[in-house]
Design an enzyme around this catalytic site. Sequence first.
Site, PDB file in Angstrom:
ATOM      1  N   ASN A 161       0.810  -1.223   0.000  1.00  9.49           N
ATOM      2  CA  ASN A 161       0.000   0.000   0.000  1.00  9.49           C
ATOM      3  C   ASN A 161       0.845   1.275   0.000  1.00  9.49           C
ATOM      4  O   ASN A 161       0.415   2.307  -0.494  1.00  9.49           O
ATOM      5  CB  ASN A 161      -0.963   0.001   1.189  1.00  9.49           C
ATOM      6  CG  ASN A 161      -0.315  -0.424   2.474  1.00  9.49           C
ATOM      7  OD1 ASN A 161       0.322  -1.470   2.546  1.00  9.49           O
ATOM      8  ND2 ASN A 161      -0.447   0.391   3.493  1.00  9.49           N
ATOM      9  N   SER A 211     -10.861  -5.226   0.351  1.00  7.60           N
ATOM     10  CA  SER A 211     -11.550  -4.098   0.970  1.00  7.60           C
ATOM     11  C   SER A 211     -12.220  -3.260  -0.116  1.00  7.60           C
ATOM     12  O   SER A 211     -11.564  -2.877  -1.090  1.00  7.60           O
ATOM     13  CB  SER A 211     -10.499  -3.269   1.711  1.00  7.60           C
ATOM     14  OG  SER A 211     -11.121  -2.207   2.355  1.00  7.60           O
ATOM     15  N   CYS A 338      -2.453   5.594   7.502  1.00  5.71           N
ATOM     16  CA  CYS A 338      -2.579   5.285   8.927  1.00  5.71           C
ATOM     17  C   CYS A 338      -1.476   5.959   9.722  1.00  5.71           C
ATOM     18  O   CYS A 338      -1.652   6.282  10.877  1.00  5.71           O
ATOM     19  CB  CYS A 338      -2.485   3.792   9.176  1.00  5.71           C
ATOM     20  SG  CYS A 338      -3.580   2.861   8.145  1.00  5.71           S
TER      21      CYS A 338
HETATM   22  N1  PLP Z   1      -4.214  -4.263   3.837  1.00  6.83           N
HETATM   23  C1  PLP Z   1      -3.758  -3.305   3.033  1.00  6.83           C
HETATM   24  C2  PLP Z   1      -2.645  -3.615   2.059  1.00  6.83           C
HETATM   25  C3  PLP Z   1      -4.285  -2.033   3.095  1.00  6.83           C
HETATM   26  O1  PLP Z   1      -3.830  -1.066   2.285  1.00  6.83           O
HETATM   27  C4  PLP Z   1      -5.318  -1.777   4.028  1.00  6.83           C
HETATM   28  C5  PLP Z   1      -5.860  -0.399   4.176  1.00  6.83           C
HETATM   29  O2  PLP Z   1      -5.118   0.544   4.337  1.00  6.83           O
HETATM   30  C6  PLP Z   1      -5.778  -2.805   4.842  1.00  6.83           C
HETATM   31  C7  PLP Z   1      -5.199  -4.042   4.715  1.00  6.83           C
HETATM   32  C8  PLP Z   1      -6.904  -2.580   5.827  1.00  6.83           C
HETATM   33  O3  PLP Z   1      -8.112  -2.454   5.108  1.00  6.83           O
HETATM   34  P1  PLP Z   1      -9.487  -1.923   5.747  1.00  6.83           P
HETATM   35  O4  PLP Z   1      -9.400  -0.445   5.756  1.00  6.83           O
HETATM   36  O5  PLP Z   1     -10.563  -2.395   4.803  1.00  6.83           O
HETATM   37  O6  PLP Z   1      -9.637  -2.536   7.075  1.00  6.83           O
END
Ligand code: PLP
Length: 686
Positions: A161, A211, A338
Amino acid sequence: MTSEIYLDGNATSPVLPAAIDAAVHAMRICYGNPSSSHTAGLQARALLDSARARAQRVIGAGNGRVMFNSGATEGIQTAVLSALCALRARRDAGEAIGALLVYGATEHKAVPQSLAHWNTVLGLNLELAALPVDGDGLHDLAALRRLAPRAAMVCTMAANNETGVLSDIAGIEAVLNDTACAAYWMVDCVQALGKFRLQLAKSRIDYAPFSGHKLYAPKGIGLLYVRAGAPFTPLIVGGGQESALRSGTENMAGIAALDAVLAALEQGGVFRTHDQLCDFRDRLAASLRQALPGIVFNAPLDHVLPTTLNFSVPGLTSRELMDVFDAAGVRVSSGSACSSTKAAPSYVLEAMGIPAWRSASAIRMSFGPLTDDATITQACARIERCGAILCAGGPCVDSDAAAPSVLQLGSGAECSWLVLDGASGGCVVIDPRPEHEERITAQAGGCRVLAVLATQAGASPEPWRALARRLGAPVTDTDSHGWPQGQDALVLGGQRLQRANCGGGRQAYLLGANTGGALSRAAVHHAFIGHAAPQQLAAFVHDDTLLCAARDEHQPVCSSLRATRQQPGDTGNGMHLDSTALRALLALHPNALVVDVRDSGEHAASGIGAPHAGPEGRTVLNVPLNRLTSQIGAWLQSGAPLVFCCRSGARSAKAAACLRRLGHPQAYDLAGGMALTMWPQLPHAA
Ligand code: PLP
């Protein structure tokens, strides 16, 4: 109409219009409970079944299970819980299960956190092992080969991400197969959906969370794929919905919206093709290279998602870059969303072994596959404009200013102070903090540095001396505070800086107009007091002398003897203006000043510096928060109402609170900053 350009697609996305329509339809028309057996329920059930069938097709789920849930964090929990429950049962039955919970070092935090949490809750006591990545962000397959024989679960991601780095999923699978690894395997597919074709059932992947809000569906809806035969333990039990895999009445509006997005993916023609996305990315990269000399991309562009750029610029922090982009209406993030509010460096870039300066400067620019050509063209123009502003920003000395500029580095914590005199080119640095060194050098670099001073007699004078040497300040013939031997005062243009002994090895520095002799109390307008208590200065300063401390978390920016007599909390009444109060105040006070306390780059990029571009046609002044102390004296004297503004309201609230503490009765800020308080449309240049 907003002129925002949203380039933070990896954090979240707007919602596809067809998805909004589908959600509205599910709420207005097809609002039944899919568990009900009447017609309304049957209609909702049909919607649910068709959405699940489509999801299965789009991700190539084969005969694997797909359940709807609230998003990837829940999907990750469920996958981890399922695998760990199965491991515990197998171990209890006397089977060897492996000792390691292996996760990629650059996984989303939800992965190691879930592993650690459920490992403890279930009493498994397995060892968490981070699988290292190389300098390009790719998993170290040789390390995986070593860990795999002892692994009970392996968690890797399809695409990162923060950097967009695409994992070598086929390579990982080959290692797991070659080593006869029996571990359960979860692949976080959040950033992969819609960016490349997935055929999950063709691989040995056991769990894959998704997601919705990363691909134009609303927040709060997601999917979990579970391979046929992979163990499963529900995270939520109750009414038995989702075939008892995930209880709770289904989020039908979210499911309908996600279904509309998946339909757009399946049918084609809505989202840009891979080649178009690569073209967009290359155009953005070219503009960035042109705008920001020395830019470094933190992952090679040939093996990252075509929608993600992660870069650093020498000499600029993420915060500085992000602030200027944001002011220009370009939404990007520093590190991951985050972590962007925290100062901590990116653990993803750290895991890649990226040098600290690049981590501290990193910006993620990401867009979604719905982005159009015109947006990219506009984004490129704004990037180039931001680059010009950032490159123009250097030392902020005003060579016409009659009084020297007082600059504070670090607000709300440890502060370094600089006194700069534009006319003579002289500069004095007081209590420099190591973390501000780069900024001190940038500000003082072109000046004649007369001294680098400490307010506390040198417990460790060497860092001061080293900085003084680098800045070309005198280092021999100075005392243990860095003060040049034999001099009563340092002269900066029309100003004079002299010492005040506060006792206990403490020294304060007093600044006032130079009339030849020693400064009288009445002439001292600034005092740099280090860690001395304000009262220790009572013999040297007057009631309104600005007291500039080495730490300012309790009295942000600066204080005065008068301010220290104020009761805490008796200054803030009516300080935060909403748009109605702002209009009323400006109508009542034609002399009121509107002051933007953002950095000059942000101010320039936002376009509000143009004459009459402010609220009610006012011209907005720019006095960055770190230069506030240069102006406070004049504002206190004039008494004209002051309205401070900035993006979120944090800096302007500090400025207004400071002025009020110092005795200005009419200092205000915009509630929630310009982001929330109604303001005429900001004029962003193309
Ligand atoms: N995994 C990855 C690679 C992400 O980018 C994110 C969100 O930032 C998540 C998991 C968590 O997703 P959610 O916001 O749907 O809980």
